[in-house]
Design an enzyme around this catalytic site. Structure first.
Site, PDB file in Angstrom:
ATOM      1  N   ASP A  16       0.731  -1.119   0.158  1.00  0.00           N
ATOM      2  CA  ASP A  16       0.135   0.007   0.014  1.00  0.00           C
ATOM      3  C   ASP A  16       0.564   1.252   0.176  1.00  0.00           C
ATOM      4  OD1 ASP A  16      -2.652  -0.729  -0.039  1.00  0.00           O
ATOM      5  OD2 ASP A  16      -2.338  -1.645   1.855  1.00  0.00           O
TER       6      ASP A  16
ATOM      7  N   ASP B 119      -7.048  -3.585  -5.238  1.00  0.00           N
ATOM      8  CA  ASP B 119      -6.603  -2.528  -4.658  1.00  0.00           C
ATOM      9  C   ASP B 119      -5.130  -1.974  -5.114  1.00  0.00           C
ATOM     10  OD1 ASP B 119      -8.363  -4.104  -3.245  1.00  0.00           O
ATOM     11  OD2 ASP B 119      -8.559  -2.439  -1.572  1.00  0.00           O
TER      12      ASP B 119
END
Length: 412
Positions: A124, A188
């Protein structure tokens, strides 16, 4: 991109004029003027909200969400995947209206967040470091920011598996359904590739770009169904690169279309086209957009249910964060698509923004824990962050508002 975006307004007027030159053109202009005014007002609300939000946290405590029922304010440390959104939103607000106190707040959080540049345990880093330091570097060139971003890209690239040609999403964790010898990749992860493109362009090292392209190609092949809806997670065999499972952790079912997952895919492939100009990525982005906008379960106000196949539609909760991501992505995509698609995407994003900025979703002063957007859905199956504000919902809403106004020659 500015040139392409400015042509969208002209396209809208052109299409309107084909029906009724004066009346339709006036209607389009009035709608755009009204939305620009609504955005102006919303920026004022957002600045007030984030000024208040800043009194609730100090560097090292990152706003995460707020639970209205229990008046509970939740924060995280810098290692949480959402840590970059708070400073990123502050920087966007300063860019939009000039808010030096918010900018100073952002800089104080960046000083804490910079430690994550060496974090190799997460995929991330795009969310964490590019939404924060990427915006900071874009707005004010700074060698320290550039070094942090390069180190962040190196850390992200360390998670790349050349056999499967993907970046590993999760390591061993309770939510990771991949076992030993397997690689979990979630949709994602498409959002983290922008950091790699920046690093490649800045450094001249094509390795970062190649990793991003390979990951996007593998994801395009294995994450999407024939109708261009997406699974949440694909599990790969680490040794062979073969697909072992296609599942949806945060959606209603493995076969369902989790709304935020569709938004991540739409945004991610729009970014892929921006950097590569490869037509297959534009085609992928438009296919995803058309799936979303033409879905029979997309409500008229275009604020999607948390899952397009949620079991209790029309009583299912909406996800404002998914709508914010979609609105921002559609505005960019409208600058690349053909005229008919561009008009459709532009008008859809307008509808999303108008409804997100209505009292139903937009918080008032000191309401909502200081967050901007109400009614987000984090992880329904895990029963966390249900019908609450979400820091990434705020980030992409403010980004979409900025993009809309830049489209009309404002905030340039």
């Amino acid at each position: 991109m500015k040139y392409k975006i400015l042509t969208i307004a002209a396209i809208c007027l052109l299409f309107a004029c084909k029906e009724s030159p004066k009346q339709e053109t006036t209607t389009v202009a009035a709608k755009e003027n009204q939305l620009n005014k609504t955005i102006d007002d919303a920026f004022k609300v957002a600045v007030d909200q984030y000024t208040y939000l800043g009194t609730q946290v100090t560097p090292g405590q990152y706003p995460k969400t707020y639970i209205p029922e229990t008046d509970t304010f939740e924060t995280s440390n810098s290692g949480w995947w959402c840590s970059g959104f708070y400073p990123g939103t502050l920087l966007y607000l300063d860019e939009a209206v000039g808010a030096p106190e918010l900018k100073q707040e952002a800089l104080s959080f960046l000083e804490d967040l910079k430690r994550e540049q060496f974090n190799t345990t997460t995929h991330d880093l795009g969310f964490m470091m590019y939404c924060s330091f990427g915006n900071a570097e874009r707005l004010q060139k700074n060698e320290a920011y550039e070094e942090i971003l390069i180190n962040s890209a190196k850390s992200l690239a360390s998670r790349y598996n050349p056999t499967a040609k993907v970046i590993r999403s999760w390591d061993s964790a309770p939510w990771n359904k991949a076992g030993e010898g397997e690689i979990a990749v979630i949709i994602d992860n498409m959002m983290n590739l922008e950091l790699l493109f920046w690093a490649s362009e800045f450094s001249g090292d094509a390795t970062y770009r190649d990793i991003a392209v390979n990951h996007a190609n593998t994801t395009m092949k294995n994450h999407f169904r024939s109708d261009y809806s997406s699974y949440h997670q694909v599990t790969y065999d680490e040794a062979t690169g073969g697909v072992n499972a296609q599942i949806t952790n945060q959606g209603a079912a493995d076969s369902s279309a989790w709304a935020r997952g569709q938004a991540w895919g739409l945004y991610g492939y729009t970014v892929m086209y921006r950097f590569t100009k490869d037509q297959k990525y534009l085609a992928q982005a438009t296919h995803i957009a058309d799936y979303i906008l033409n879905h029979p379960n997309m409500p008229d106000d275009m604020i999607p249910y948390w899952d397009f196949n949620a079991p209790n539609i029309p009583d299912a909760l909406r996800d404002s964060s998914a709508a914010a991501i979609m609105a921002s992505a559609l505005l960019e995509l409208s600058g690349y698509a053909n005229e008919e698609q561009a008009l459709n995407y532009y008008k859809a994003s307008e509808t999303m923004l108008m409804n997100l900025l209505s009292p139903t979703y937009l918080a008032t002063n000191k309401e909502n824990g200081g967050f901007i957007l109400k009614h987000g859905v984090g992880n329904m199956p895990n029963k966390t962050e249900i019908d609450t504000p979400l820091t990434y919902g705020d980030y992409y809403l403010v980004e979409a508002m900025l993009r809309y106004q830049k489209l009309h020659g404002r905030n340039n």
